[in-house]
Design a protein around this motif. Structure first.
Motif, PDB file in Angstrom:
ATOM      1  N   MET A 185       0.843  -1.203   0.000  1.00  0.00           N
ATOM      2  CA  MET A 185       0.000   0.000   0.000  1.00  0.00           C
ATOM      3  C   MET A 185       0.872   1.244   0.000  1.00  0.00           C
ATOM      4  O   MET A 185       0.588   2.229  -0.697  1.00  0.00           O
ATOM      5  N   HIS A 186       1.929   1.198   0.790  1.00  0.00           N
ATOM      6  CA  HIS A 186       2.845   2.336   0.861  1.00  0.00           C
ATOM      7  C   HIS A 186       3.515   2.579  -0.499  1.00  0.00           C
ATOM      8  O   HIS A 186       3.625   3.728  -0.947  1.00  0.00           O
ATOM      9  N   PHE A 187       3.937   1.491  -1.142  1.00  0.00           N
ATOM     10  CA  PHE A 187       4.564   1.654  -2.458  1.00  0.00           C
ATOM     11  C   PHE A 187       3.565   2.224  -3.469  1.00  0.00           C
ATOM     12  O   PHE A 187       3.931   3.036  -4.317  1.00  0.00           O
ATOM     13  N   ALA A 188       2.316   1.804  -3.367  1.00  0.00           N
ATOM     14  CA  ALA A 188       1.279   2.345  -4.269  1.00  0.00           C
ATOM     15  C   ALA A 188       1.118   3.845  -4.032  1.00  0.00           C
ATOM     16  O   ALA A 188       0.965   4.627  -4.978  1.00  0.00           O
TER      17      ALA A 188
ATOM     18  N   GLU B  35       3.466   5.791  -2.927  1.00  0.00           N
ATOM     19  CA  GLU B  35       4.675   6.410  -3.498  1.00  0.00           C
ATOM     20  C   GLU B  35       4.500   6.605  -5.012  1.00  0.00           C
ATOM     21  O   GLU B  35       4.852   7.652  -5.551  1.00  0.00           O
ATOM     22  N   ARG B  36       3.954   5.592  -5.670  1.00  0.00           N
ATOM     23  CA  ARG B  36       3.706   5.709  -7.117  1.00  0.00           C
ATOM     24  C   ARG B  36       2.654   6.785  -7.405  1.00  0.00           C
ATOM     25  O   ARG B  36       2.691   7.444  -8.440  1.00  0.00           O
ATOM     26  N   ALA B  37       1.728   6.947  -6.451  1.00  0.00           N
ATOM     27  CA  ALA B  37       0.653   7.928  -6.657  1.00  0.00           C
ATOM     28  C   ALA B  37       1.204   9.347  -6.733  1.00  0.00           C
ATOM     29  O   ALA B  37       0.582  10.218  -7.352  1.00  0.00           O
ATOM     30  N   LYS B  38       2.375   9.589  -6.144  1.00  0.00           N
ATOM     31  CA  LYS B  38       2.932  10.956  -6.185  1.00  0.00           C
ATOM     32  C   LYS B  38       3.074  11.436  -7.629  1.00  0.00           C
ATOM     33  O   LYS B  38       2.697  12.549  -7.968  1.00  0.00           O
ATOM     34  N   GLU B  39       3.645  10.576  -8.462  1.00  0.00           N
ATOM     35  CA  GLU B  39       3.827  10.947  -9.864  1.00  0.00           C
ATOM     36  C   GLU B  39       2.472  11.018 -10.578  1.00  0.00           C
ATOM     37  O   GLU B  39       2.221  11.913 -11.372  1.00  0.00           O
ATOM     38  N   LYS B  40       1.591  10.066 -10.254  1.00  0.00           N
ATOM     39  CA  LYS B  40       0.288   9.982 -10.944  1.00  0.00           C
ATOM     40  C   LYS B  40      -0.592  11.195 -10.626  1.00  0.00           C
ATOM     41  O   LYS B  40      -1.334  11.664 -11.490  1.00  0.00           O
ATOM     42  N   ILE B  41      -0.547  11.666  -9.389  1.00  0.00           N
ATOM     43  CA  ILE B  41      -1.398  12.805  -9.008  1.00  0.00           C
ATOM     44  C   ILE B  41      -1.047  14.019  -9.862  1.00  0.00           C
ATOM     45  O   ILE B  41      -1.914  14.697 -10.401  1.00  0.00           O
ATOM     46  N   GLU B  42       0.260  14.259 -10.005  1.00  0.00           N
ATOM     47  CA  GLU B  42       0.716  15.376 -10.837  1.00  0.00           C
ATOM     48  C   GLU B  42       0.338  15.133 -12.305  1.00  0.00           C
ATOM     49  O   GLU B  42      -0.172  16.034 -12.987  1.00  0.00           O
ATOM     50  N   LYS B  43       0.564  13.908 -12.780  1.00  0.00           N
ATOM     51  CA  LYS B  43       0.295  13.579 -14.185  1.00  0.00           C
ATOM     52  C   LYS B  43      -1.200  13.754 -14.504  1.00  0.00           C
ATOM     53  O   LYS B  43      -1.561  14.340 -15.530  1.00  0.00           O
TER      54      LYS B  43
END
Lengths: 182, 393
Positions: free
Chosen positions: B223-226, B228-236
């Protein structure tokens, strides 16, 4: 920016009045924001409420309550004893009170520009109920020049539907004309 | 054609959710969330939405219903406030752990006691560690946009987490202001139908919520890694929204006049607009201030905050909640993000709890206390803004 503070009681339509002002401003090509303050446990009929409208030529960002209004509307004179309705009114600002009384008979600070309109009576005549907010809006337009009566009518037509549109428009126009004819 | 009209913040959210075409909505009314779900149930009753609206006996059931519907592969939505969100909390942990992409609106309201309907951030802060992605919004237009972005983010197969859009009750939900509603066709292009990676299906049976012992740490870590990946996705996704609809409200953060600011005020939610007006006023008095909006509270944008504030002399963090026994949760997170780095000191300010109005007077007090901390070099653990000492006695 122009700021309006409305003092009323729950159920009198103060929040709707603030909303209608915001719609009327939008109709006339300006930016607007309207919001209520429901203290003391919320949405209770008869409890003192405040509603606010801001109008500007540019997008509105600020969201604090209005402390130094250009205009104050008092829907119900029984609030004058309970709430400091004229607190912070800007120099040159105006206070509009729904009453049959003379402005000088209200016990409000003498240096303020106080105007009165018997909006309840107009509402009873035109709507058949003492819901005075649209009559107050018509009077507000005439007293302040912030709105033309057409944008008030357009806001009422946008917000409501059915027979109450015509009745509320009639109340707004009657109040507007009564003030204009003074 | 998109249309602009003066509508309530709650209506902006309801219109966004409608445009996202959820298959199931389950909710229980609570102030100040009520108007959102009233509008949505009206849309469903009027056949404006092809949605099953489930009326439930309480928020625990609301969360459980959308847990179930999401697990069958159906786009699902709920909303709540305050005690209602807390009643959901057990299910929300399970929802995040099961990786169900539900979108919910967390309409921020104080948690009892004392009982009140006024807004602050205590309720969603209590859900900080659930695994939910938490996005805070500044105005009705951002609330509209962020709900549409939230479904896209939640349902991304690299993420698969519930997303909670947090918005200040009353201040946003009950404000009327101009809001642009987008074309349904364009929203459909931006947000295609939900394609579940896994789902409950009688033809292909699988288990959701199975028992585990040894696998637990890795489940939580994933969940934590997801996130972390969300950081880039939120901006994108925020940039994709901008490309499609022309509006951008920030990605993980947004900044206003921070470049040469000596004091950067860090905050979340509806106070951001008031802070921007305050910054313009203070700058006319030659006080160099800026505003940093934390849009994504979880995942927490530590690196982005560091890079935006590193030139400042003081970072003043505004918390609308209090972690009793520690301080403001946002300030605690900002301090953690700046620890062991070349970074300015942090002044944690508790301001606006219980709906205490965030006026220009309060903001001046924050700036004066920040200036004093810069001059004296003495930084209190917590500054209490607009404290009414008579209540302490």
């Amino acid at each position: 920016m122009k700021e309006i503070r409305i003092h009323g009681r729950g159920g009198q339509g103060s929040v709707v009045t603030a909303e209608l002002f915001a719609i009327a401003a939008h109709q006339s090509g300006r930016y607007s924001q309207a919001f209520p303050y429901l203290g003391g446990g919320g949405e209770r009929r008869g409890a003192p409420v405040q509603a606010f409208t801001r109008i500007d030529d540019k997008p509105i960002r600020i969201r604090s309550k209005i402390y130094e209004p250009d205009y104050v509307i008092v829907s119900d004179t029984t609030l004058i004893k309970l709430v400091d309705v004229t607190a912070g009114v800007k120099p040159g600002g105006m206070v509009i009170v729904n009453t049959e009384k003379d402005p000088m008979a209200l016990g409000l600070p003498k240096e303020l520009d106080i105007r009165t309109i018997n909006a309840t009576q107009i509402a009873v005549e035109k709507i058949g109920r003492p819901i005075m907010n649209t009559a107050l809006m018509g009077a507000f337009a005439a007293f302040t020049g912030e709105f033309d009566i057409e944008s008030i009518k357009a806001a009422i037509s946008q917000k409501f539907s059915g027979a109450i549109v015509d009745k509320n428009v009639a109340a707004a126009v009657a109040a507007y004309e009564q003030v204009k004819s003074r | 054609m998109s249309t602009i009209s003066v509508i309530e913040g709650s209506m902006a959210v309801a219109q966004a959710v409608k445009a996202c075409r959820p298959g199931v909505i389950a909710a229980y009314p609570i102030s100040p969330q009520t108007h959102i779900v009233e509008f949505l149930s009206q849309f469903v009753a009027d056949n404006e939405m092809d949605t099953k609206y489930v009326r439930v006996d309480a928020e625990f059931s609301a969360a459980s219903a959308v847990y179930g519907s999401s697990a069958t592969g159906v786009r699902s939505y709920t909303a709540s406030s305050s005690q209602g969100l807390l009643l959901m909390s057990e299910v929300l942990y399970a929802m995040a752990g099961t990786r169900l992409p539900v979108v919910l609106t967390g309409v921020n309201r104080t948690v009892s006691a004392p009982i009140t309907i006024q807004p602050d951030h205590q309720d969603t802060m209590a859900l900080r560690d659930t695994g939910l992605i938490q996005l805070h919004v500044e105005n009705s237009q951002e609330a509209y946009a962020t709900h549409i972005q939230a479904f896209k983010l939640a349902e991304d197969h690299d993420i698969l987490l519930p997303v909670m859009v947090c918005m200040d009750g009353w201040i946003l939900t009950h404000s009327f202001e101009p809001v642009k509603l987008e074309d349904q066709e364009k929203v459909d292009e931006f947000l295609p139908p939900f394609v579940p990676k896994y789902r409950l299906d009688t033809k292909n049976p699988l288990t959701y919520g199975a028992y585990a012992d040894d696998e637990v740490p890795e489940f939580r870590l994933m969940m934590h890694f997801a996130q972390e990946r969300a950081k880039e996705k939120i901006e994108k996704i925020a940039r994709e929204y901008e490309a499609k609809f022309g509006d951008y409200f920030g990605g993980l953060i947004d900044t206003y006049r921070c470049d040469d600011a000596e004091i950067v005020m860090v905050a979340m939610g509806s106070v951001i607009g008031t802070l921007k007006d305050a910054v313009d006023k203070l700058r006319k008095e030659n006080i160099k201030v800026g505003v940093l909006k934390v849009r994504s509270y979880r995942p927490f944008p530590g690196e982005e905050i560091l890079s935006a504030v590193k030139g400042a002399k003081m970072v003043a963090v505004l918390d609308k909640s209090l972690s009793v026994g520690q301080g403001g949760p946002l300030a605690t997170d900002v301090k953690a993000a700046l620890a062991n780095k070349q970074a300015p000191p942090v002044l944690g300010c508790i301001a606006g709890m219980g709906g205490r109005d965030m006026s220009m007077v309060l903001i001046r007090e924050i700036i004066e206390k920040s200036q004093k901390a810069i001059t004296t070099g003495k930084i209190p653990d917590i500054e209490y803004i607009a404290l009414k000492r008579q209540y302490l006695e």
